[in-house]
Design a protein around this motif. Structure first.
Motif, PDB file in Angstrom:
ATOM      1  N   LEU A  71      34.266  13.374  33.242  1.00 21.17           N
ATOM      2  CA  LEU A  71      34.313  13.482  31.775  1.00 21.17           C
ATOM      3  C   LEU A  71      34.800  14.863  31.341  1.00 21.17           C
ATOM      4  O   LEU A  71      35.602  14.991  30.414  1.00 21.17           O
ATOM      5  N   GLU A  72      34.308  15.907  32.005  1.00 21.66           N
ATOM      6  CA  GLU A  72      34.731  17.265  31.670  1.00 21.66           C
ATOM      7  C   GLU A  72      36.220  17.440  31.942  1.00 21.66           C
ATOM      8  O   GLU A  72      36.944  18.056  31.158  1.00 21.66           O
ATOM      9  N   LYS A  73      36.687  16.892  33.060  1.00 25.93           N
ATOM     10  CA  LYS A  73      38.103  16.984  33.400  1.00 25.93           C
ATOM     11  C   LYS A  73      38.948  16.252  32.355  1.00 25.93           C
ATOM     12  O   LYS A  73      39.976  16.752  31.899  1.00 25.93           O
ATOM     13  N   ALA A  74      38.490  15.060  31.958  1.00 28.11           N
ATOM     14  CA  ALA A  74      39.204  14.297  30.929  1.00 28.11           C
ATOM     15  C   ALA A  74      39.200  15.063  29.606  1.00 28.11           C
ATOM     16  O   ALA A  74      40.209  15.094  28.886  1.00 28.11           O
ATOM     17  N   GLU A  75      38.078  15.698  29.284  1.00 33.16           N
ATOM     18  CA  GLU A  75      37.984  16.485  28.046  1.00 33.16           C
ATOM     19  C   GLU A  75      38.943  17.662  28.089  1.00 33.16           C
ATOM     20  O   GLU A  75      39.636  17.959  27.113  1.00 33.16           O
ATOM     21  N   LYS A  76      39.000  18.351  29.245  1.00 35.62           N
ATOM     22  CA  LYS A  76      39.926  19.472  29.378  1.00 35.62           C
ATOM     23  C   LYS A  76      41.371  19.007  29.231  1.00 35.62           C
ATOM     24  O   LYS A  76      42.176  19.667  28.566  1.00 35.62           O
ATOM     25  N   GLU A  77      41.717  17.885  29.836  1.00 37.71           N
ATOM     26  CA  GLU A  77      43.067  17.350  29.710  1.00 37.71           C
ATOM     27  C   GLU A  77      43.375  16.967  28.266  1.00 37.71           C
ATOM     28  O   GLU A  77      44.468  17.214  27.767  1.00 37.71           O
ATOM     29  N   ARG A  78      42.386  16.384  27.591  1.00 33.86           N
ATOM     30  CA  ARG A  78      42.574  16.009  26.187  1.00 33.86           C
ATOM     31  C   ARG A  78      42.794  17.263  25.341  1.00 33.86           C
ATOM     32  O   ARG A  78      43.663  17.295  24.464  1.00 33.86           O
ATOM     33  N   ILE A  79      42.025  18.310  25.623  1.00 35.85           N
ATOM     34  CA  ILE A  79      42.181  19.569  24.882  1.00 35.85           C
ATOM     35  C   ILE A  79      43.563  20.166  25.159  1.00 35.85           C
ATOM     36  O   ILE A  79      44.235  20.646  24.247  1.00 35.85           O
ATOM     37  N   LYS A  80      44.000  20.118  26.443  1.00 35.11           N
ATOM     38  CA  LYS A  80      45.329  20.632  26.773  1.00 35.11           C
ATOM     39  C   LYS A  80      46.407  19.863  26.023  1.00 35.11           C
ATOM     40  O   LYS A  80      47.339  20.451  25.483  1.00 35.11           O
TER      41      LYS A  80
END
Length: 168
Positions: free
Chosen positions: A52-61
């Motif tokens: 989830l954190e990785k997906a959130e970081k990708e979404r933020i990027k």
């Protein structure tokens, strides 16, 4: 025979020793199983959280990338608008310069016609003999001023044409 009996007893005894299952504590076994299940559950939760954190970081990027692209597009749009304004301003200057040239040519034409009319009038009065020496000086002075004005207008036309050539 004693040896046979002894061997049989020994075999049975060894068989009895080896056939016994070591006893285990069922409570300890349950506790160990629960610890293993809990650790597995925590590992799975941690993996989910990391995903989830990785997906959130990708979404933020992706969001930041889209924001940068939007800002770049906005900047390009403003630059294009400024370019359009600059071109319009140059076109207006060019139109104004052309209008000034046309206006100066019209003035020169008008002034030339006026000089021709005044000269004809002067010549007509002179032939008829209706001019006194003072009137003749006044007429000549008047014609001279008109010719000077014509020269000034021609100079203005040259300036206007230079401006127009500079803008073209």
């Amino acid at each position: 025979m004693k040896t046979k009996h002894f061997l049989i007893i020994m075999i049975l005894g060894l068989q009895f020793c080896f056939s016994q299952v070591p006893t285990s504590d069922s409570l300890a076994l349950k506790t160990a199983t629960l610890k293993i299940e809990k650790a597995e559950h925590e590992r799975i939760s941690l993996e989910k959280q990391m995903a989830l954190e990785k997906a959130e970081k990708e979404r933020i990027k992706e969001f930041e990338k889209a924001e940068k692209e939007r800002e770049k597009a906005e900047k390009d749009r403003k630059k294009a608008e400024q370019e359009v304004k600059k071109l319009e301003k140059e076109r207006k200057k060019l139109d104004k310069a052309r209008a000034n040239v046309a206006k100066d040519k019209k003035r020169i034409s008008s002034q030339s016609k006026d000089i021709v009319k005044e000269t004809e009038k002067f010549e007509k009065l002179k032939r008829k003999g209706k001019l006194s020496p003072n009137d003749e000086i006044k007429w000549l002075d008047k014609l001279k001023k008109k010719q000077e004005k014509l020269k000034d207008l021609e100079n203005d036309l040259k300036k206007s044409e230079r401006k127009l050539d500079k803008l073209d």
